[in-house]
Design a protein around this motif. Structure first.
Motif, short mmCIF file in Angstrom:
data_model
loop_
_atom_site.label_atom_id
_atom_site.label_comp_id
_atom_site.label_asym_id
_atom_site.label_seq_id
_atom_site.Cartn_x
_atom_site.Cartn_y
_atom_site.Cartn_z
N THR A 5 0.79 -1.35 0.12
CA THR A 5 0.04 -0.03 0.02
C THR A 5 1.02 1.25 0.02
N GLU A 6 1.89 1.33 0.76
CA GLU A 6 2.75 2.44 0.75
C GLU A 6 3.51 2.59 -0.47
N ALA A 7 3.94 1.51 -1.12
CA ALA A 7 4.58 1.66 -2.51
C ALA A 7 3.41 2.41 -3.32
N ARG A 8 2.25 1.92 -3.28
CA ARG A 8 1.28 2.13 -4.48
C ARG A 8 0.97 3.86 -4.22
N ASN A 9 0.85 4.24 -2.90
CA ASN A 9 0.48 5.63 -2.47
C ASN A 9 1.70 6.30 -2.96
N SER A 10 3.02 5.97 -2.93
CA SER A 10 4.12 6.89 -3.25
C SER A 10 4.12 6.90 -4.60
N THR A 11 3.96 6.12 -5.51
CA THR A 11 3.63 6.26 -6.94
C THR A 11 2.64 7.35 -7.17
N VAL A 12 1.56 7.11 -6.68
CA VAL A 12 0.31 7.91 -6.74
C VAL A 12 0.87 9.46 -6.52
N LEU A 13 1.64 9.48 -5.33
CA LEU A 13 1.94 10.88 -4.95
C LEU A 13 2.90 11.25 -5.81
N ASN A 14 3.62 10.60 -6.77
CA ASN A 14 4.77 11.13 -7.64
C ASN A 14 4.22 11.90 -8.71
N ILE A 15 2.80 11.50 -9.02
CA ILE A 15 2.40 12.41 -10.15
C ILE A 15 1.88 13.62 -9.59
N PRO A 16 2.17 14.80 -10.59
CA PRO A 16 1.75 16.02 -10.01
C PRO A 16 0.19 16.18 -10.13
N LEU A 17 -0.31 17.00 -9.33
CA LEU A 17 -1.83 17.27 -9.30
C LEU A 17 -1.95 17.96 -10.45
#
Ligand code: UD2
Ligand code: MN
Length: 282
Positions: A5-17
């Motif tokens: 989950t943490e890995a997935r969240n961090s990939t999601v967060l790497n994409i800019p808003l």
């Protein structure tokens, strides 16, 4: 070390808003009168997740929007709606889902109750934070009409073709409306008591007023809609009475006494379909 989950969240967060104002908006959009079958549309829109869910690829959407459509027996309107709305919403860089809530049987239609059900069911599928309640026969004519939820509940269908593109009265809240998760919960959703045509949207306007919200709107040159032709449904003879004494029921009639039987739910390619049986509770 990170768990999945943490890995997935961090990939999601790497994409800019996604940008505050979507870059590709043009203003007026064409409304096609070419009819398509559902099969044709399924080939046309191949970028959707099951249930008609969409997320922009290259940026993180600022809102997660559930479009809730009360529905029965309007097949050609539904295909026209899907054909128009998917590209329209994708240009706005939203994360969204389209949830069609169909009333089973032939009894009087209850638009408001179907929208309450859509609210409940959509949350079982995704973490939506914005809910847009949408007649199936209304197609937005301008892409600057953003399908988001502002600070105050938004009435979106300000200028409708069949209403001469004019707001018929100040507190109208029918057609298309947008509320946040919190706003919708605060007002206890829509009333479940309006069977047949009319009144349910005005009751919602009264609920909003009662809770000190006020209705926000885009300007009439942007919030324009084409209504597809249809027959008139029989008006509910009790609508005035229920509207008049509605405030007695705001806290006991709505999300907190909602009852229905879900007969089916399918994650179709272009939309989530929920079939429900509803009846008047005593
Ligand atoms: C107006 C409102 C609508 C609602 C209604 C009174 C506007 C622009 N629209 O619409 O939001 O408040 O009055 O109840 O202000 N539907 C079906 N099958 C049916 C009947 C209704 O799918 O047999 C759904 C469909 O999504 C439709 C919506 O309910 O668009 C509203 O019904 P309508 O289009 O018959 O009513 P209308 O145009 O007077
Ligand atoms: Mn209509």
């Amino acid at each position: 070390l990170r768990n999945r989950t943490e890995a997935r969240n961090s990939t999601v967060l790497n994409i800019p808003l996604c940008p505050l104002t979507p870059p590709g908006l043009r203003g007026p959009v064409e409304i096609s009168d070419v009819a398509h079958t559902m099969e044709q549309l399924e080939l046309l829109f191949d970028n959707l997740d099951p249930g008609g869910h969409y997320k922009p690829q290259n940026c993180r959407a600022r809102s997660r929007v559930a479009l809730i459509i009360p529905y029965r027996d309007r097949a050609s309107q539904l295909t026209a709606f899907l054909y128009h709305m998917h590209p329209f919403l994708q240009k706005q860089q939203l994360e969204y889902g389209i949830i069609i809530v169909e009333q089973a049987g032939y009894g009087p239609f209850n638009r408001a109750m179907l929208m309450n059900i859509g609210f409940v069911e959509s949350q079982k599928l995704h973490q939506y934070d914005c809910f847009i309640f949408h007649d199936v026969d209304l197609l937005p004519e301008d892409d600057r009409n953003l399908y988001t939820c502002p600070e105050q509940p938004r009435h979106m269908s300000v200028a409708v073709s069949t209403l001469k593109y004019k707001l018929p009265y100040k507190d109208i809240f029918g057609g298309v409306s947008a509320l946040t998760l919190d706003q919708f919960k605060t007002v206890n959703g829509f009333s479940n008591k309006f069977w047949g045509w009319g009144g349910e949207d005005d009751d919602m306007a009264n609920r909003l007023k009662y809770h000190d919200f006020h209705i926000s709107r885009y300007a009439a040159n942007i919030a324009r809609y084409k209504m597809l032709p249809h027959r008139r449904q029989p008006a509910n003879p009790k609508r005035h009475e229920f509207l008049y004494n509605g405030n007695k029921r705001f806290n006991i009639d709505g999300l907190n006494n909602l009852q229905y039987q879900r007969q089916d739910l399918k994650l179709n390619k272009l939309y989530t379909w929920v079939l429900v049986e509803i009846s008047e509770s005593r």
